[in-house]
Write a protein that holds these residues in place. Structure first.
Motif, PDB file in Angstrom:
ATOM      1  N   TYR A 132      13.582 -47.453  25.650  1.00  0.00           N
ATOM      2  CA  TYR A 132      13.705 -48.883  25.397  1.00  0.00           C
ATOM      3  C   TYR A 132      15.107 -49.351  25.756  1.00  0.00           C
ATOM      4  O   TYR A 132      16.107 -48.795  25.288  1.00  0.00           O
ATOM      5  N   ARG A 135      19.166 -55.323  24.653  1.00  0.00           N
ATOM      6  CA  ARG A 135      20.187 -56.173  25.280  1.00  0.00           C
ATOM      7  C   ARG A 135      21.552 -55.499  25.261  1.00  0.00           C
ATOM      8  O   ARG A 135      22.384 -55.722  26.152  1.00  0.00           O
ATOM      9  N   THR A 165      11.595 -52.923  28.484  1.00  0.00           N
ATOM     10  CA  THR A 165      12.527 -53.992  28.132  1.00  0.00           C
ATOM     11  C   THR A 165      11.916 -54.921  27.095  1.00  0.00           C
ATOM     12  O   THR A 165      10.709 -54.873  26.814  1.00  0.00           O
ATOM     13  N   HIS A 166      12.767 -55.789  26.545  1.00  0.00           N
ATOM     14  CA  HIS A 166      12.287 -56.780  25.573  1.00  0.00           C
ATOM     15  C   HIS A 166      11.233 -57.684  26.202  1.00  0.00           C
ATOM     16  O   HIS A 166      10.221 -58.015  25.566  1.00  0.00           O
ATOM     17  N   GLU A 167      11.448 -58.095  27.441  1.00  0.00           N
ATOM     18  CA  GLU A 167      10.503 -58.972  28.109  1.00  0.00           C
ATOM     19  C   GLU A 167       9.143 -58.292  28.274  1.00  0.00           C
ATOM     20  O   GLU A 167       8.086 -58.940  28.150  1.00  0.00           O
ATOM     21  N   MET A 168       9.132 -56.998  28.524  1.00  0.00           N
ATOM     22  CA  MET A 168       7.869 -56.273  28.648  1.00  0.00           C
ATOM     23  C   MET A 168       7.142 -56.228  27.321  1.00  0.00           C
ATOM     24  O   MET A 168       5.904 -56.270  27.274  1.00  0.00           O
ATOM     25  N   ARG A 169       7.880 -56.167  26.229  1.00  0.00           N
ATOM     26  CA  ARG A 169       7.260 -56.133  24.901  1.00  0.00           C
ATOM     27  C   ARG A 169       6.597 -57.455  24.543  1.00  0.00           C
ATOM     28  O   ARG A 169       5.723 -57.493  23.672  1.00  0.00           O
ATOM     29  N   THR A 170       6.987 -58.536  25.175  1.00  0.00           N
ATOM     30  CA  THR A 170       6.359 -59.830  24.886  1.00  0.00           C
ATOM     31  C   THR A 170       4.956 -59.915  25.478  1.00  0.00           C
ATOM     32  O   THR A 170       4.203 -60.841  25.154  1.00  0.00           O
ATOM     33  N   ARG A 171       4.590 -58.965  26.334  1.00  0.00           N
ATOM     34  CA  ARG A 171       3.235 -58.896  26.904  1.00  0.00           C
ATOM     35  C   ARG A 171       2.674 -57.501  26.613  1.00  0.00           C
ATOM     36  O   ARG A 171       2.621 -56.642  27.502  1.00  0.00           O
ATOM     37  N   THR A 174      -0.130 -55.864  28.815  1.00  0.00           N
ATOM     38  CA  THR A 174       0.381 -55.505  30.138  1.00  0.00           C
ATOM     39  C   THR A 174       1.264 -54.270  30.054  1.00  0.00           C
ATOM     40  O   THR A 174       1.205 -53.379  30.919  1.00  0.00           O
TER      41      THR A 174
END
Length: 240
Positions: A132, A135, A165-171, A174
């Motif tokens: 993981y 930031r 990444t954090h952005e990947m965790r928001t989906r 996916t």
């Protein structure tokens, strides 16, 4: 008073020199929390020694009538004190509740007797490390350079890894599908992820009811038998 709720009880929950013990407060939290959040917070508290999982289990058994006790009882079997952060716990749970193998947390990677580093999560079935990238990894020059060197070492020794990444965790769907695709590329031939009832339960408040054997299953579809880990997190080794 705003933000203050009066609770009536015949027996006070355990207290320390500050107020409610973390274990007692955590049980109340479980009464309304989503399952994924309750497990993540429980991991975080156990890892930092704010509560003992054995202490929590005993309090749930003794005061099963308290609000949140039945929900906390359902959470217990999923807790892992080796998980150092909420994102680590979240990725572990996303994979498990989608029917994929449950990754091990904070595993030492050793190749030819050389310690290459400790990975956040390891899918041992295909020896895929999941790292993981918070930031702080980009904002700290020291951490950024350390990561570059570590990943270069992994590549030199043929250690497969995937950065999350954090952005990947928001989906989350996916993310799970992407991890599964990489697992298949590395030889995984187990079932594909399923985003059905168990997946939905992970993202919903915990119902107060009978405890199931285990919502997380292993790669063969059998109920997982690995118990929760309590106490000081150990460093397990994955020899290459």
């Amino acid at each position: 008073m705003d933000g203050v709720v009066l609770h009536r009880t015949k027996v006070m929950p355990p207290l320390d020199d500050v107020g409610l013990t973390p274990a007692a407060a955590y049980i109340q939290y479980c009464a309304t929390a989503r399952l994924i959040d309750a497990i993540g917070v429980g991991d975080w508290l156990a890892h930092r020694r704010h509560l003992s999982i054995i202490e929590l289990a005993e309090l749930v058994r003794r005061d099963r009538w308290r609000p949140g006790a039945q929900q906390a009882r359902q959470v217990l079997r999923h807790l892992d004190a080796g998980s150092r952060s909420l994102p680590e716990s979240e990725v572990r749970l996303l994979l498990g509740f989608a029917g994929l193998p449950v990754p091990e947390v904070n595993v030492s990677i050793v190749v030819d007797g050389e310690l290459l580093g400790i990975v956040d999560l390891l899918v041992r079935e295909v020896m895929l490390a999941l790292e993981y990238e918070g930031r702080q990894h980009a904002e700290s020059i020291v951490q950024f350079n350390r990561d570059i060197q570590r990943y270069a070492t992994f590549r030199r020794h043929g250690v497969e890894y995937l950065q999350v990444t954090h952005e990947m965790r928001t989906r989350p769907r996916t993310l799970v599908s992407r991890i599964h695709t990489r697992m298949v590329e590395l030889g995984y031939d187990g079932p594909a992820p399923v985003f059905g009832r168990r997946w939905d339960e992970l993202h919903a408040p915990i119902p107060a009811g009978a405890v199931r054997q285990s919502p997380i299953h292993n790669e063969k579809g059998d109920p997982a038998t690995r118990p929760y880990r309590d106490g000081r997190p150990g460093r397990r080794s994955a020899a290459g």
